[in-house]
Scaffold this active site. Structure first.
Site, PDB file in Angstrom:
ATOM      1  N   ASP A   1       3.267  17.434  -0.285  1.00  0.00           N
ATOM      2  CA  ASP A   1       2.202  16.129  -0.507  1.00  0.00           C
ATOM      3  C   ASP A   1       2.568  14.464  -0.350  1.00  0.00           C
ATOM      4  O   ASP A   1       3.957  14.678   0.466  1.00  0.00           O
ATOM      5  CB  ASP A   1       1.943  15.693  -1.921  1.00  0.00           C
TER       6      ASP A   1
HETATM    7  C1  BGC Z   1      -2.775  12.719  -2.382  1.00  0.00           C
HETATM    8  C2  BGC Z   1      -3.125  14.210  -1.880  1.00  0.00           C
HETATM    9  C3  BGC Z   1      -3.697  14.042  -1.003  1.00  0.00           C
HETATM   10  C4  BGC Z   1      -3.192  13.031   0.431  1.00  0.00           C
HETATM   11  C5  BGC Z   1      -3.412  12.607   1.513  1.00  0.00           C
HETATM   12  C6  BGC Z   1      -1.986  12.073  -1.801  1.00  0.00           C
HETATM   13  O1  BGC Z   1      -1.897  11.337  -2.951  1.00  0.00           O
HETATM   14  O2  BGC Z   1      -1.696  13.157  -3.518  1.00  0.00           O
HETATM   15  O3  BGC Z   1      -3.427  15.186  -2.780  1.00  0.00           O
HETATM   16  O4  BGC Z   1      -4.202  14.930  -0.239  1.00  0.00           O
HETATM   17  O5  BGC Z   1      -2.450  11.800  -0.679  1.00  0.00           O
HETATM   18  O6  BGC Z   1      -4.469  11.877   1.351  1.00  0.00           O
END
Ligand code: BGC
Length: 811
Positions: free
Chosen positions: A231
């Site tokens: 993530d």
């Molecule tokens: C989220 C993800 C997301 C990523 C990119 C993170 O804060 O938890 O689900 O895909 O950001 O935007």
């Protein structure tokens, strides 16, 4: 343990062999916020990734192009339909191809453990089988068109409080039988091309370093041959994460790997074969999405987000999942009924949750607009009570761009010398993250026009020194950061507003001075990036006036429809809820209207359960989810029966706060303990771990009535049930026939084991056959560290949610 990629052709190894260790390691960190690092010498193109589950936002947080806004995940899942999920995957693939995106960062398949979880709106259900089957179908829909899916977030990522540091503690049985099961189903049934490792720790080990989960279970036992990415900013270490099975650090170009990881290889802490395996998986992904060798073609002329076909698809998807919770016959609305439509959510219908799932749709249809288009003058619209605690950016539509007359605003970013850097046509912009400007912006000038009569709230949001002129009013304000958290500038920017009277057309000009103040101060150290927005909306009325106006409107009509709900203040990434109660005085509004109206229908515009203290006072409740850009049309179609709201709940609604099997989301000494084990949601309610709920998972009345007969067992391992379902109502309807299993073992929860859906014309019958999923007969034996099989004895329940069991078969 080091897992190896099965079935990978040797030619990838020969490509890898041409690269130095340093270069190989560089390729294991992203290139930009949403792209992976290319390597032309081996034909590796730049793979583009985009969030995420309810629309394909593109490479920018806010500055991207207009894209379709789909109904949210719980609303889509409420159709209980793999066909629907596959269709959605296919449509998202089209949205991705239009933008030359290779991988969509979805589906989110964490479970609805505690109903306080801020991100439940992005995930499908509290049930692992339903979640896994829907996810597998969604992945098929995407990947069939050559666009990669990304299951997220691996694993035990069910809440947002302290999300970057919290530890989820759960036993192996709960991990395997519940939280990993959707991942297992999707991996084994649809071979997703990527998975995202979560922010949290699992049993004291960072999710990004989980050798046990990533190498042992996912790549080892399930033979997952795709890529595991982190993530965003989740990776905490080099060696432990690389050895733990993480293949790719996102975002880039900076991050904790690079030279540190290369040094760890040189020091013998990480084997070079581990680096090669990560890189091989990146190349496999590249080959799958058409970014290795000759770049793929993306088809041209796909439907635009405001094309008639998208409008029809999005309306149907939203309305299909809407769920009739109660109905004393008042729905669908009769042809001649006059309607008092009431509520802030009627005029500002909430169509998506907050955070990375947000997209920039071309328009959003409110319930008021949708119902007016269908019923014309038979509808009056009355704003209700305030539903927010914080100011909110202006909606395109309420504000128009004075240069074009189109919904939106006009924004000009200028440099130190007043030279134009870039122009936008919307009321919210991001500075510093998305704009790729040649020079830093010194000023942002917002211009917009509104047409309103009465009190309006006008203001600005975002950290800057502002000068604002609205009609005859002028004010200067320095909006400062309220915390040292840089996330504030993006997720919860501070704001300043005034209330003024509008009479007709009003022009607003707001100028943000973005230059750092000499000597700092004013929170200006955060000014390198952040959201800036214009605020303009009808000012909420004082409570007494709002209630009196609503009651008067309700009295004048045959029927009142009150639209209530949650906003992105509750349903959002990075924050959990503290209560399931509707915000503001919405409960008082429903009660006041119900006391005055001849008949009252409540539409709940929220993705997750809310409390309904007024339930006995109203004639019907329609749960409408977060319905996407066509929300208002879908609500109107569902209320009038143009499209049957044939949804079934994907989450159990409790009667009160904390009257659920799992509640707390605040880490205690850093840890959230999943002490309820596998008894979340309906499983825990049925076992008496929580009081009987208001509505069970699987509940939903649709617009017809059903009789079940001739229920027989046609096979036993795994059991197959056959039944006849008769549509005893007056209209064609869709029934979702559900099968649950209550094992005889006392420590085992009742669980959903299969379902099917049938469309049956009025008065007709259909025979359905449902084969239970064999995975629901397994139990994890933590002593022997392997799966074992339940005795198979117990009860099979044929039900419309556990509150309406139609047949029981002893096994
Ligand atoms: C989220 C993800 C997301 C990523 C990119 C993170 O804060 O938890 O689900 O895909 O950001 O935007």
């Amino acid at each position: 343990m080091t897992a190896t990629t099965p079935s990978v052709a040797d030619d990838l190894d020969s490509l890898i062999a041409t690269l130095s260790l340093e270069r190989k390691v560089e390729l294991l960190t992203g290139h930009t916020t949403f792209t992976m690092t290319p390597e032309p010498s081996i034909g590796l193109g730049e793979i583009a990734l985009s969030d995420g589950p309810t629309g394909v936002r593109g490479l920018k947080f806010t500055g991207g192009r207009q894209v379709s806004l789909f109904p949210n995940a719980t609303l889509l899942a409420s159709a209980w339909s793999e066909e629907t999920a596959e269709l959605v995957g296919g449509l998202l693939a089209e949205e991705a191809m239009t933008q030359h995106i290779h991988v969509v960062l979805g589906p989110t398949i964490n479970l609805h453990r505690s109903l306080l979880g801020g991100r439940l709106f992005e995930a499908y259900s509290e049930d692992p089988l339903l979640t896994g089957k829907i996810a597998a179908a969604y992945v098929r829909g995407l990947q069939r068109r050559g666009i990669g899916a990304c299951l997220k977030h691996l694993v035990a990522n069910e809440s947002e409080t302290l999300r970057n540091s919290m530890n989820s503690r759960l036993d192996e049985t709960t991990l395997r039988e519940l939280y990993l099961l959707p991942f297992e189903i999707a991996v084994t049934e649809s071979q997703p091309w990527s998975i995202m490792a979560a922010y949290n720790d699992v049993n004291g080990v960072a999710a990004t370093e989980q050798d046990h989960v990533q190498n042992g279970i996912v790549k080892g036992e399930w033979k997952f041959d795709g890529l595991i990415m982190s993530d965003w900013f989740a990776t905490k270490t080099a060696g432990p994460a690389a050895n733990g099975g993480l293949d790719l650090v996102m975002p880039g170009p900076d991050g904790p790997w690079g030279a540190v990881l290369a040094a760890a290889v040189r020091a013998g802490e990480v084997a070079e074969s581990v680096i090669d395996d990560h890189l091989r998986r990146i190349l496999v992904l590249a080959r799958r999405v058409g970014a290795l060798g000759e770049p793929r073609d993306f088809p041209a002329h796909l439907p635009t987000p405001d094309s008639p076909i998208r409008r029809a698809q999005l309306t149907r998807l939203a309305a299909d999942g809407m769920t009739v919770l109660t109905n004393n016959g008042v729905l669908p609305l009769a042809d001649t009924t006059s309607v008092a439509l009431i509520g802030r959510h009627a005029v500002e219908t909430i169509d998506m949750g907050g955070g990375s799932a947000q997209v920039n749709p071309p328009y959003q249809v409110s319930a008021a607009q949708g119902l007016r288009e269908l019923l014309g003058d038979r509808v009056t619209v009355t704003d209700g009570v305030e539903v927010r605690h914080r100011p909110v950016a202006a909606r395109p539509g309420f504000v128009v761009n004075p240069l074009t007359g189109e919904p939106g605003a006009h924004v000009t970013l200028t440099d130190e010398n007043g030279g134009t850097l870039i122009e936008y046509d919307r009321p919210t912009i991001m500075v510093g993250l998305d704009d790729d400007l040649p020079r830093p912006a010194a000023r942002a000038e917002f211009r917009a026009k509104i047409t309103a009569d009465g009190p309006v709230e006008i203001g600005v949001m975002g950290i800057a020194r502002w000068e604002v002129t609205a009609g005859g009013e002028h004010f200067s304000v320095t909006v400062k950061a309220t915390s040292t958290d840089p996330g504030e500038a993006v997720l919860r920017p501070p704001a300043h507003t005034i209330t003024m009277q509008a009479a007709g057309e009003l022009e607003i000009v707001a100028v943000a001075d973005l230059r750092p103040e000499p000597g700092g101060g004013a929170g200006h150290e955060l000014l390198s990036f952040g959201l800036l927005s214009l605020i303009a909306r009808p000012a909420p009325l004082p409570l007494d006036t709002a209630l009196a106006t609503a009651v008067e409107a309700a009295r004048q009509a045959d029927l009142a429809v009150v639209v209530v709900g949650l906003t992105e203040e509750q349903e959002t990434e990075s924050v959990d809820k503290t209560t399931l109660a509707l915000p503001g005085d919405q409960d008082a509004l429903v009660s006041a209207v119900a006391a005055a109206a001849r008949r009252t229908v409540v539409v709940v515009n929220a993705a997750t359960p809310v409390l309904m203290p007024w339930l006995d006072q109203v004639d019907a409740v329609l749960w409408a989810g977060l319905p996407g850009q066509e929300g208002g049309h879908a609500i109107a179609a569902a209320l009038t029966g143009l499209i049957e709201p044939a949804g079934r709940l994907v989450t159990t609604f409790p009667t009160a706060d904390a009257a659920t099997p799992a509640w707390n989301v605040t880490p205690v000494e850093g840890t959230v303990a999943y002490t309820e084990g596998t008894f979340i949601g309906y499983r825990g309610h049925a076992a008496g771990h929580a009081p009987a709920p208001l509505f069970w998972l699987g509940h939903g009345l649709g617009y017809s009535t059903w009789e079940y007969s001739d229920v027989t067992l046609t096979a036993t391992t795994p059991p197959t049930l056959r039944a006849t379902v008769t549509n005893t109502g007056g209209r064609d309807s869709r029934e979702v026939v559900q099968v649950y299993f209550q094992p005889e073992e006392a420590d085992q929860p009742v669980r959903l084991v299969g379902w099917t859906a049938v469309l049956v014309t009025a008065g007709a019958r259909a025979t359905v056959e449902i084969t239970a999923d064999a995975r629901m007969w397994r139990r994890w034996d933590s002593t022997a560290d392997r799966w074992s099989t339940l005795s198979g004895r117990g009860r099979l329940l044929l039900a419309r949610g556990l509150g309406d069991i139609r047949a029981t078969i002893e096994l």
